[in-house]
Design an enzyme around this catalytic site. Structure first.
Site, PDB file in Angstrom:
ATOM      1  N   ALA A 311       0.831  -1.207   0.000  1.00 28.92           N
ATOM      2  CA  ALA A 311       0.000   0.000   0.000  1.00 28.92           C
ATOM      3  C   ALA A 311       0.860   1.249   0.000  1.00 28.92           C
ATOM      4  O   ALA A 311       0.597   2.206  -0.745  1.00 28.92           O
ATOM      5  CB  ALA A 311      -0.938  -0.011   1.208  1.00 28.92           C
ATOM      6  N   GLU A 330       9.954   3.273   6.427  1.00 28.43           N
ATOM      7  CA  GLU A 330       9.677   1.880   6.779  1.00 28.43           C
ATOM      8  C   GLU A 330      10.459   1.535   8.040  1.00 28.43           C
ATOM      9  O   GLU A 330      11.666   1.726   8.096  1.00 28.43           O
ATOM     10  CB  GLU A 330      10.075   0.954   5.636  1.00 28.43           C
ATOM     11  N   ASN A 338       3.817  -7.269   4.732  1.00 28.24           N
ATOM     12  CA  ASN A 338       3.149  -8.546   4.478  1.00 28.24           C
ATOM     13  C   ASN A 338       3.030  -8.853   2.995  1.00 28.24           C
ATOM     14  O   ASN A 338       2.841 -10.006   2.610  1.00 28.24           O
ATOM     15  CB  ASN A 338       1.749  -8.552   5.108  1.00 28.24           C
ATOM     16  N   THR A 339       3.130  -7.829   2.149  1.00 21.67           N
ATOM     17  CA  THR A 339       2.992  -8.058   0.706  1.00 21.67           C
ATOM     18  C   THR A 339       4.054  -9.027   0.207  1.00 21.67           C
ATOM     19  O   THR A 339       3.776  -9.932  -0.583  1.00 21.67           O
ATOM     20  CB  THR A 339       3.094  -6.730  -0.058  1.00 21.67           C
ATOM     21  N   GLY A 343       1.171 -14.695  -1.279  1.00 18.11           N
ATOM     22  CA  GLY A 343       1.288 -15.568  -2.444  1.00 18.11           C
ATOM     23  C   GLY A 343       1.296 -14.823  -3.752  1.00 18.11           C
ATOM     24  O   GLY A 343       1.485 -15.428  -4.813  1.00 18.11           O
ATOM     25  N   ARG A 632     -11.744 -18.707   4.884  1.00 20.60           N
ATOM     26  CA  ARG A 632     -10.616 -19.004   5.759  1.00 20.60           C
ATOM     27  C   ARG A 632     -11.040 -19.225   7.208  1.00 20.60           C
ATOM     28  O   ARG A 632     -10.492 -20.098   7.894  1.00 20.60           O
ATOM     29  CB  ARG A 632      -9.590 -17.875   5.663  1.00 20.60           C
ATOM     30  N   ALA A 783      -6.733  -8.890  -0.311  1.00 18.61           N
ATOM     31  CA  ALA A 783      -5.816  -7.981   0.384  1.00 18.61           C
ATOM     32  C   ALA A 783      -4.985  -7.184  -0.613  1.00 18.61           C
ATOM     33  O   ALA A 783      -4.832  -5.964  -0.485  1.00 18.61           O
ATOM     34  CB  ALA A 783      -4.904  -8.764   1.331  1.00 18.61           C
TER      35      ALA A 783
END
Length: 803
Positions: A311, A330, A338-339, A343, A632, A783
């Site tokens: 994002a 960062e 998490n990106t 997957g 999930r 996401a």
């Protein structure tokens, strides 16, 4: 001689403090004793790193500069106070000032035995590898009945006690001199040559080549091909660079990649041993100068982005496309959040592309069931879309040979997939306006990413677990690193600024308006960034177990030891920042578990991770227990109800559909016993401890359901392959925390909304730091659609309104 004396309690009245004050006066001619208090040291919490707090950094600096340390401890329940234990935890977590430091233990208590048991426990703690203090052996000063030992002036009344204290203290002074001589840098020499070593990385073996001259480490080459792209990349540059710069093994592990960091350090140490050197000598050397930078810095920019995941980087790239300046801050050493651990599957309805692929068995049945949903159960704002979807599906079912999709199907599945009721009876579902933006603009995000440089694989339509439908776009490069690499490259090529190791702590406020942020650098230095707008994109709180437990209203229990698929950086920082200026929160009680996670690590890309149409889940009795095509949380709840641990069964053909592995990794995992393989189902059953006949019956039944296109046991939503070709595989899985649906309240333009319903000027947010879209459960693949769509929107709004 300079000594630091630590009062080992935060109590206002303490005889240990009085004892140290007496020692400071009594030994003033022998040593300069600086007494330090621990009252301002926070309780240790690994998930909320506070090493940079002034209270902890003050201890770190003063202890590092001192010749020796004295700790005075009381005794509480046969051990040291928790406040003292917290200090020692902080001083052995990210900083290690006590390593090799000469240390004396003293103690005072009301009991006749003094603090003997507490001192014994303290000695064990100080001897631990992470602390590694040089504790003076033998002489311990134990002051019993301390309430009777001092006069009104705070002096010890007993001459014999003073004599014993002097004896202990003078021995300590000699001990300090000898111990510090051992700490002096030693010269080291090597047998010149090039040495091949193999160490352990996060994903397996890590081959290294280390070149040494007679006096120096000259070169470090690492074969990192077996590691996950993006997650540990910084390790392979920073660790070798600091080793070479300082000719030292005193190098801090990279946050979020400690296993690989320590693997590299161990590999160099092995090479040094092979060359006849002593790696312990290099471990005691100072850190490289670049690792010690503490200079405060100030910057100015148009837009500052808090968080360097998908994002944040999408927002930064969009700011640059608008012709404005941008800085990304960062907190971790590496970009990706998490990106980079995902997957890489991005949901977006693309009907013209999807209809070129045949439908899978069960998909038409799945749609038929969907449109039979009672309209009275559909929220009013979604009802018109649902009626239109019914017409679309009815027309499609006249020829259901191809893969159908539409924006409205995606919207309704996101709505229904997120509709949940918590333990308090509160029903939630996604905000219609936000979900509409997501499902209308996600394909634009795919095209935009392609223009940025992401190369998508158009040869198949993918689907992650819990997605409910095949509509995912997958990069050719494995997993989420493809997005991070392309965005990082674009930002740097277009003069954007990225600062890693930079944790934002506060907003800069002028007359109540946000004018930038304050942050802490790697070594505690202050980073000031003045900006016209701030975009929060720091992720959720999936790696903060305490915060998950604090807000949880959905799961019956979140265990203290639950694993997570998340980056360790994802601890709710941006949410707390927003709260600090009155931002409203939404949906905080709902978190998502990833049902198919590694039981030991929480990772989602060990074993065989295949599309859900090929999932065959069996419990510890060898039986299926759920519709594997489900959401999930449904899968996670079913797994928990069946004992938590279960197995994904696959054959050779299903193995070929795995998106996460290679033959080399499979061989390593089989050898390590983390993935099971056998030539027969009976043999596989024996390996995983289930009844062979039961597993064979389960698989035979499943194969018959694939042929029929219908599952009478669990009504599985879609099928692909049978389990029939040897060898057969079993991947152990267990649910782990994966995503937090709640966060800052935003509108369709990504403004952060206050508790009173008004917008917070100059503040925007995107991604998992926000709430309101996914409600009680996020669909797999949504996401990435969320972060890239709202990341772009946040940037566009910020530039339009503030720049």
């Amino acid at each position: 001689m300079k000594l630091i004396a630590i009062v080992g309690t935060n109590a206002k009245q303490s005889y240990n403090r009085i004892l140290l004050q007496f020692m400071k006066r009594h030994f003033v001619q022998k040593a300069d004793i600086d007494i330090m208090e621990i009252a301002n040291v926070p309780m240790f919490n690994e998930t909320e790193d506070q090493t940079d707090l002034p209270a902890i950094q003050n201890f770190n600096t003063k202890i590092s500069q001192a010749d020796g340390v004295i700790i005075a401890t009381p005794e509480h329940n046969h051990t040291i106070p928790s406040s003292l234990n917290s200090l020692l935890e902080w001083l052995s977590f990210k900083v290690h000032p006590l390593d090799g430091k000469p240390l004396m233990i003293v103690g005072a208590s009301y009991d006749v035995q003094g603090s003997s048991r507490a001192q014994l426990h303290l000695r064990q703690i100080l001897d631990a590898p992470g602390v590694n203090a040089a504790v003076m052996p033998g002489s311990e000063f134990l002051l019993g009945r301390a309430h009777q030992a001092f006069d009104e002036a705070g002096n010890l009344k007993s001459e014999a006690t003073v004599d014993f204290l002097e004896s202990c203290f003078f021995k300590f002074l000699r001990f300090v001199q000898v111990a510090n001589q051992l700490n002096e840098p030693e010269e080291v020499s090597f047998e010149a040559g090039t040495y091949q070593v193999t160490t352990q990385g996060h994903n397996g073996k890590l081959p290294m080549t280390v070149t040494l001259s007679e006096e120096k480490i000259e070169k470090i080459d690492i074969d990192s091909s077996g590691e996950s792209s993006g997650i540990a990349d910084i390790v392979f540059t920073r660790i070798p660079n600091e080793i070479l710069e300082g000719q030292t093994l005193n190098v801090d592990a990279v946050s979020g990649a400690s296993v690989t960091s320590n693997g590299v350090l161990d590999g160099v140490a092995r090479a040094i041993k092979l060359a006849g050197g002593n790696p312990d000598v290099l471990r005691k050397r100072p850190k490289a100068p670049s690792a010690l930078d503490k200079e405060d810095k100030t910057y100015s920019t148009d837009v500052v982005i808090v968080g360097g995941g998908g994002a944040g980087l999408a927002a930064a790239a969009r700011v640059l496309q608008a012709g404005k300046q941008v800085m990304v801050l960062e907190k971790f050493p590496a970009l990706g959040g998490n990106t980079v651990r995902s997957g890489g599957l991005l949901n977006a309805a693309d009907p013209e592309w999807q209809k070129t692929f045949p439908a899978n068995p069960g998909e038409a049945h799945n749609l038929s069931e969907l449109i039979q949903t009672d309209e009275d159960s559909i929220a009013a704002e979604y009802l018109a879309d649902f009626k239109e979807l019914k017409q679309q599906v009815t027309n499609y079912l006249k020829d259901p040979s191809y893969l159908f999709d539409s924006n409205i199907l995606h919207r309704i599945q996101t709505y229904i997939g997120g509709k949940r009721t918590d333990r308090n009876g509160c029903e939630v579902y996604g905000n219609y306006d936000l979900v509409k933006v997501l499902t209308d603009k996600d394909l634009d995000s795919v095209h935009w990413l392609a223009d940025i440089g992401v190369d998508f694989d158009r040869s198949e339509v993918s689907m992650p677990v819990g997605a409910l439908w095949r509509r995912s776009h997958k990069p050719k490069q494995p997993m989420g690193y493809a997005f991070i690499e392309a965005l990082d490259t674009y930002i740097r090529k277009n003069s954007g600024t990225i600062l890693t190791d930079t944790a934002v702590t506060d907003f800069i406020l002028e007359n109540g308006l946000i004018k930038g942020v304050l942050a802490k650098g790697r070594n505690g230095q202050t980073i000031t960034v003045h900006a016209q707008a701030v975009v929060l994109a720091s992720g959720g709180f999936g790696a903060n177990t305490k915060m998950l437990q604090q807000y949880n209203t959905y799961w019956s229990n979140i265990d203290d030891n639950i694993q997570t698929t998340n980056s360790p950086a994802i601890t709710g920082d941006g949410i707390r920042l927003g709260q600090s200026i009155g931002a409203a929160l939404v949906g905080m009680g709902f978190s998502q578990m990833m049902p198919v996670s590694d039981p030991n690590t929480g990772a989602i890309f060990s074993g065989l991770q295949v599309p859900p149409a090929n999932f065959v889940m069996v419990n510890q009795e060898g039986k299926r227990f759920v519709d594997e095509y489900g959401s999930r949380d449904t899968l996670s709840k079913a797994a928990i109800d069946n004992g938590g641990l279960f197995y994904l069964i696959a054959d050779e053909n299903i193995k070929a559909t795995a998106m996460n592995t290679s033959n080399e990794k499979i061989e390593e995992q089989v050898a390590a016993g983390t993935l099971y393989r056998a030539d027969t189902l009976e043999s596989l059953a024996e390996q995983i401890g289930v009844d062979p006949a039961t597993l064979v019956e389960t698989i035979n039944n499943y194969n018959s359901y694939v042929e029929a296109g219908y599952d009478p046991e669990f009504d599985k939503g879609a099928f692909d392959l049978k389990v029939e070709k040897a060898p057969f595989y079993a991947t152990p899985r267990k649910p782990a925390t994966h995503h937090t649906m709640g966060g800052l309240k935003i509108d369709t333009q990504a403004h952060v909304i206050k508790e009173d319903g008004n917008k917070i000027p100059s503040l925007y947010a995107a991604g998992e730091v926000t709430g309101g879209i996914h409600a009680g459960n996020r669909l797999g693949g949504n996401a990435l659609a969320d972060i890239f769509t709202f990341g772009r929107i946040a940037a566009e709004t910020a530039v339009t309104e503030c720049c």
